[in-house]
Design an enzyme around this catalytic site. Sequence first.
Site, PDB file in Angstrom:
ATOM      1  N   SER A 198       0.813  -1.217   0.000  1.00 27.17           N
ATOM      2  CA  SER A 198       0.000   0.000   0.000  1.00 27.17           C
ATOM      3  C   SER A 198       0.849   1.271   0.000  1.00 27.17           C
ATOM      4  O   SER A 198       0.483   2.264  -0.640  1.00 27.17           O
ATOM      5  CB  SER A 198      -0.946   0.007   1.196  1.00 27.17           C
ATOM      6  OG  SER A 198      -1.794  -1.110   1.167  1.00 27.17           O
ATOM      7  N   HIS A 244       0.564   4.311   4.526  1.00 28.22           N
ATOM      8  CA  HIS A 244      -0.108   4.935   3.388  1.00 28.22           C
ATOM      9  C   HIS A 244       0.377   6.367   3.166  1.00 28.22           C
ATOM     10  O   HIS A 244       0.751   6.746   2.044  1.00 28.22           O
ATOM     11  CB  HIS A 244      -1.617   4.931   3.615  1.00 28.22           C
ATOM     12  CG  HIS A 244      -2.223   3.571   3.497  1.00 28.22           C
ATOM     13  ND1 HIS A 244      -3.583   3.361   3.457  1.00 28.22           N
ATOM     14  CD2 HIS A 244      -1.661   2.336   3.409  1.00 28.22           C
ATOM     15  CE1 HIS A 244      -3.837   2.067   3.343  1.00 28.22           C
ATOM     16  NE2 HIS A 244      -2.676   1.428   3.329  1.00 28.22           N
TER      17      HIS A 244
END
Length: 296
Positions: A198, A244
């Site tokens: 991610s 993230h």
Amino acid sequence: MTSQPPPPSPSEQPPVQPGAEAVPTCYRHPGRETYVRCQRCDRPICPDCMREAAVGHQCVECVREGNQSVRQAQAPLGGAAVAKPRVTWALLILNVLAYGLEYLWPDILRRFGTSALEIYSGEWWRLITGAFLHASPLEGSFSFTHIVFNMWALYVIGPELERRLGSVRFAMLYLLSAIGGSVAVYLFGGLAMTVGASGAIYGLFGALFVVSKRLGFDARGVLWLIAINVAITFVFPGISWQGHLGGLVTGTLVAAAFAYAPAKNRTVVQFGAAAAVLVVLVLLVTQLPPLAIPGL
């Protein structure tokens, strides 16, 4: 004894009959007769030495010289032009193979996942290995959703960015984004162990926005994509916002350096900027303890 008449003078010699002159031979293969000549250097060439040209044929050496003078096609933001996004496919394959390996070796997550304590103790490789692992297949449907979303995003965004940046720069962008996400997990993630691509994928989100703006495309859709995914990061539990956002920030910075590097010395500026980002990330890990773990 009878006397012989003197030989005729050159002007009195009979003319050479047609076909009696020397037959030309290939300049590279003297034993082969040929009446074909190179269009550039006019040397005789045999069929093995002929190369198709716009008009007639050229010899091997003239074709080689011509290719050296032709400027190679480039990607819009530097690097060689990309016909097939091989780096994207290689990253997809590596992630899927690593996910399959988790079935055979469940302990791989504990050994190679991104963990602040283990990185602090010297297991620095976890900064990159954790980005190629995903939630264990033994944990149910979430693990499958985890890798499917990341690989779908890579499949959709990766080829476009690779064609715009070139394969080498795209690979650098992906890996630096992955490391940037892991560094954020190291600094702010606490004791939790994280895995997943991610961070790298969010870096691609940021890069897509920068590249779209640089090339004059409408980037509003990309902004919505980033906003929705950032919202999901904070709404759903169990998602590492550190990884993230760390990947997003790193990927945006690297893409900005690639996209806005001056035309003069572009390659030097781009590679220098990428190296500077890597040095900063390394210094953050080597000079700072995990900030979210008290007492270190």
